[in-house]
Write a protein that holds these residues in place. Structure first.
Motif, PDB file in Angstrom:
ATOM      1  N   SER B  97       0.914  -0.999  -0.185  1.00  0.00           N
ATOM      2  CA  SER B  97      -0.100   0.040  -0.125  1.00  0.00           C
ATOM      3  C   SER B  97       0.992   1.226   0.012  1.00  0.00           C
ATOM      4  O   SER B  97       0.563   2.263  -0.697  1.00  0.00           O
ATOM      5  N   LEU B  98       1.825   1.456   0.730  1.00  0.00           N
ATOM      6  CA  LEU B  98       2.850   2.341   0.824  1.00  0.00           C
ATOM      7  C   LEU B  98       3.347   2.700  -0.422  1.00  0.00           C
ATOM      8  O   LEU B  98       3.723   3.842  -0.842  1.00  0.00           O
ATOM      9  N   LYS B  99       3.888   1.647  -1.051  1.00  0.00           N
ATOM     10  CA  LYS B  99       4.533   1.612  -2.154  1.00  0.00           C
ATOM     11  C   LYS B  99       3.519   2.383  -3.446  1.00  0.00           C
ATOM     12  O   LYS B  99       3.993   3.110  -4.070  1.00  0.00           O
ATOM     13  N   LEU B 100       2.326   2.012  -3.320  1.00  0.00           N
ATOM     14  CA  LEU B 100       1.436   2.470  -4.357  1.00  0.00           C
ATOM     15  C   LEU B 100       1.234   3.820  -3.997  1.00  0.00           C
ATOM     16  O   LEU B 100       0.855   4.697  -4.893  1.00  0.00           O
ATOM     17  N   TYR B 101       1.050   4.319  -2.681  1.00  0.00           N
ATOM     18  CA  TYR B 101       0.703   5.671  -2.332  1.00  0.00           C
ATOM     19  C   TYR B 101       2.119   6.654  -2.816  1.00  0.00           C
ATOM     20  O   TYR B 101       1.957   7.507  -3.145  1.00  0.00           O
ATOM     21  N   GLU B 102       3.160   5.851  -2.516  1.00  0.00           N
ATOM     22  CA  GLU B 102       4.471   6.695  -3.111  1.00  0.00           C
ATOM     23  C   GLU B 102       4.319   7.259  -4.668  1.00  0.00           C
ATOM     24  O   GLU B 102       4.917   8.124  -5.174  1.00  0.00           O
ATOM     25  N   GLN B 103       3.580   6.379  -5.446  1.00  0.00           N
ATOM     26  CA  GLN B 103       3.565   6.527  -6.865  1.00  0.00           C
ATOM     27  C   GLN B 103       2.208   7.386  -7.197  1.00  0.00           C
ATOM     28  O   GLN B 103       1.811   7.680  -8.244  1.00  0.00           O
ATOM     29  N   LEU B 104       1.176   7.593  -6.145  1.00  0.00           N
ATOM     30  CA  LEU B 104      -0.142   7.599  -6.566  1.00  0.00           C
ATOM     31  C   LEU B 104      -0.577   9.309  -7.112  1.00  0.00           C
ATOM     32  O   LEU B 104      -1.265   9.417  -8.024  1.00  0.00           O
ATOM     33  N   SER B 105       0.120  10.289  -6.588  1.00  0.00           N
ATOM     34  CA  SER B 105      -0.050  11.724  -7.061  1.00  0.00           C
ATOM     35  C   SER B 105       0.130  11.624  -8.753  1.00  0.00           C
ATOM     36  O   SER B 105      -0.878  11.942  -9.285  1.00  0.00           O
ATOM     37  N   ARG B 106       1.057  11.095  -9.072  1.00  0.00           N
ATOM     38  CA  ARG B 106       1.455  10.875 -10.428  1.00  0.00           C
ATOM     39  C   ARG B 106       0.225   9.957 -11.308  1.00  0.00           C
ATOM     40  O   ARG B 106       0.155  10.616 -12.332  1.00  0.00           O
ATOM     41  N   GLU B 107       0.446   8.960 -10.650  1.00  0.00           N
ATOM     42  CA  GLU B 107      -0.412   7.930 -11.413  1.00  0.00           C
ATOM     43  C   GLU B 107      -1.860   8.618 -11.541  1.00  0.00           C
ATOM     44  O   GLU B 107      -2.695   8.430 -12.669  1.00  0.00           O
ATOM     45  N   LEU B 108      -2.347   9.217 -10.757  1.00  0.00           N
ATOM     46  CA  LEU B 108      -4.103   9.696 -10.645  1.00  0.00           C
ATOM     47  C   LEU B 108      -3.886  11.167 -11.154  1.00  0.00           C
ATOM     48  O   LEU B 108      -5.037  11.966 -11.456  1.00  0.00           O
ATOM     49  N   ASN B 109      -2.936  11.820 -11.269  1.00  0.00           N
ATOM     50  CA  ASN B 109      -2.875  13.237 -11.739  1.00  0.00           C
ATOM     51  C   ASN B 109      -3.461  14.020 -10.863  1.00  0.00           C
ATOM     52  O   ASN B 109      -4.636  14.811 -11.133  1.00  0.00           O
TER      53      ASN B 109
END
Ligand SMILES: Cc1cc2nc3c(=O)[nH]c(=O)nc-3n(C[C@H](O)[C@H](O)[C@H](O)COP(=O)(O)OP(=O)(O)OC[C@H]3O[C@@H](n4cnc5c(N)ncnc54)[C@H](O)[C@@H]3O)c2cc1C
Ligand SMILES: [Zn+2]
Lengths: 88, 414
Positions: B97-109
């Motif tokens: 989950s934390l790894k997904l969070y680390e990318q999330l702003s970019r992934e979701l724009n």
């Protein structure tokens, strides 16, 4: 601070009361075979009622067990009676 | 597709008087039939819909929310994210989950304002330091970043904390996770909603699911306040309300968990500190308010407001942790209905009724798990099978006695 009624002591602070579980939950008869499902349901499952819930409580000051009806949304206590073996 | 967010766009809209932003997602009327229905528009439900569309290419997906998006616990939590859990199963889940969070702003724009300002769990005695060392070892073996730090390090990290030897619980050190921190809770819900909507997911708000549509012993959809909506697979992510719609039993008890925000002030705290002994944790938001949380209320309840004994415990703990904050005024406090399990671990998997898949039991700590919870429920719905990370959290673990007892790691907190 909410106050809960005890049939023996009257209205007392909520911190004197201890929630002990669902009313009507009976331990399976372990002198007979009990399936994993039954045992797990006894240990883990709750009625988890939204609204009018029937529960067992202890008044820790007088150590009496109480059968309490409570609204789990408004937090109001709807009824309280002593809970003794064979009575409910 | 919704217009993308960028620095250039901000400039352009700013010059244009901010009139061109448009809606971030649609407000559709429900169709009669979908392939997948997700009940609950909190973080977990919205993330599930997003990954169903994005990762599994599913087009006919609806999220059904009785109130507004993030109006449940997702919009009520203290926003702490971390993955410092004890057992390998939990570490795999929360670190995913934390790894997904680390990318999330970019992934979701969408800026979810992830701020990895670190988190320290305080130890207040020599035996607690020994236990902390054991926990740190377990976490490092699980591949999570964790450090055992001493009182001097704590003092540098958070000078506001009472590190004097005559404190009620003197600080000896603690467990520090540098990748822990906070994220903006509303933004997580909104970011997933906007991205899911752009991929064609129908997000239906103000629509309550009253019960499941059961035909021939199988779930074929849901009954709602806007009529019957059919689907062959239904995912349920409704936190404290997981047992209210009926149909199946779960080892869930619903409790109120409270939180508090203070008036805004100058920066005094740039990490998250949690003291199990005092029963309190706090951080400071970007707006300057202290965000304060603690343990559950003592009584099962669906009232989204708390009782005073728990308030007293949490706030007196705060004042012992940081006496300098004693005069700070509170701005708001509130409660959420959280879903507590016997082993403080979530429940992910099919229930006894074919067609229904559940994601619940996050209790006091499921904000940090939103990306993984959504990813894993989407995998279950799309494939009918567990992902290896969610398999240990199947509801059957209670019958098998294979509990994942994280009470020590999640006990009170977040
Ligand atoms: C005060 C507080 C502090 C917390 N602090 C932290 C923290 O610091 N870190 C952390 O990781 N976690 C924290 N948590 C826990 C975290 O907030 C939750 O575990 C997480 O948000 C759960 O997300 P969810 O999507 O499962 O549930 P929710 O966000 O509650 O979403 C469920 C949604 O389902 C909807 N719903 C319910 N019934 C129906 C129905 N019949 N039909 C349609 N819709 C329905 C609700 O309206 C709600 O919007 C905290 C919780 C609280 C209350
Ligand atoms: Zn009494």
């Amino acid at each position: 601070m909410q106050r809960f009624p005890c049939p023996f002591c009257g209205l007392r602070d909520e911190t004197e009361f201890f929630y002990a579980g669902d009313l009507g939950k009976v331990r399976p008869d372990t002198t007979q075979p009990v399936s994993d499902e039954e045992w797990s349901a006894y240990l883990n499952d709750y009625a988890n009622v939204k609204g009018r819930a029937k529960e067992v409580w202890v008044h820790t000051a007088c150590q009496e067990y109480l059968a309490l009806e409570r609204d789990t949304v408004t937090m109001d206590v709807l009824s309280v009676t002593q809970f003794r073996k064979g009575e409910i | 597709m919704t217009k993308s967010y960028s620095g250039f766009r901000l400039l352009k809209e700013g010059i244009g008087g901010n009139k061109g932003w448009g809606q971030a997602w649609r407000t559709p009327e429900p169709e009669k039939i979908y392939d997948f229905i997700i009940v609950g528009g909190g973080g977990h439900g919205l993330a599930t819909a997003y990954y169903l569309a994005k990762k599994h290419g599913q087009k006919k997906v609806a999220v059904i929310e009785r109130g507004w998006l993030g109006g449940g616990n997702t919009g009520r939590n203290t926003t702490v994210v971390r993955s410092n859990y004890f057992y390998p199963e939990s570490a795999a889940l929360y670190d995913m989950s934390l790894k997904l969070y680390e990318q999330l702003s970019r992934e979701l724009n969408f800026n979810i304002m992830l701020s990895q300002r670190g988190m320290v769990v305080l130890a207040h005695s020599d035996p607690e330091m020994e236990l902390s060392a054991r926990i740190v070892n377990a976490m490092q073996i699980n591949g999570t970043d964790a450090e055992l730090i001493d009182a001097d390090r704590v003092k540098k990290l958070a000078p506001i904390l009472n590190t004097r030897p005559d404190a009620r619980f003197p600080i000896k050190g603690g467990v520090y996770q540098g990748r822990g921190g906070t994220a903006r809770h509303d933004a997580v819900a909104w970011g997933y909603a906007r991205a899911a909507d752009a991929l064609g997911v129908d997000i239906i708000q103000n629509c309550e699911v009253t019960n499941f549509l059961i035909e021939g012993g199988e779930c074929k959809g849901v009954e709602t306040s806007k009529g019957t909506i059919r689907a062959s697979r239904v995912g349920v992510a409704v936190a404290g309300h997981s047992t209210v719609m009926g149909g199946y039993k779960l080892p869930i008890q619903t409790y109120t968990l409270q939180a508090f925000v203070s008036e805004p002030m100058k920066p005094v705290m740039d990490t998250v500190a949690f003291s199990p002994s005092y029963g309190t944790y706090f951080s400071q938001s970007d707006k300057g308010g202290l965000v304060i949380g603690g343990g559950l209320d003592r009584i099962p309840s669906y009232a989204q407001k708390g009782n005073m004994p728990a308030q007293e415990a949490v706030l007196s703990g705060l004042i012992e942790m940081a006496p300098a904050l004693a005069k700070v005024k509170l701005l708001r406090h509130w409660g959420g209905a959280v879903d507590v399990t016997p082993d403080s671990s979530p429940v992910i998997g099919p229930v006894d009724v074919p067609g229904i898949y559940i994601n619940c039991g996050w209790g006091t700590g499921g904000f940090k798990a939103i990306p993984a919870g959504g990813y894993l429920l989407a995998h279950l719905l799309a494939t009918g099978k567990h992902h290896e990370v969610s398999a240990p959290f199947d509801p059957s673990r209670f019958r098998k006695g294979r509990l994942i007892d994280e009470a020590a790691a999640s006990g009170i907190a977040h």
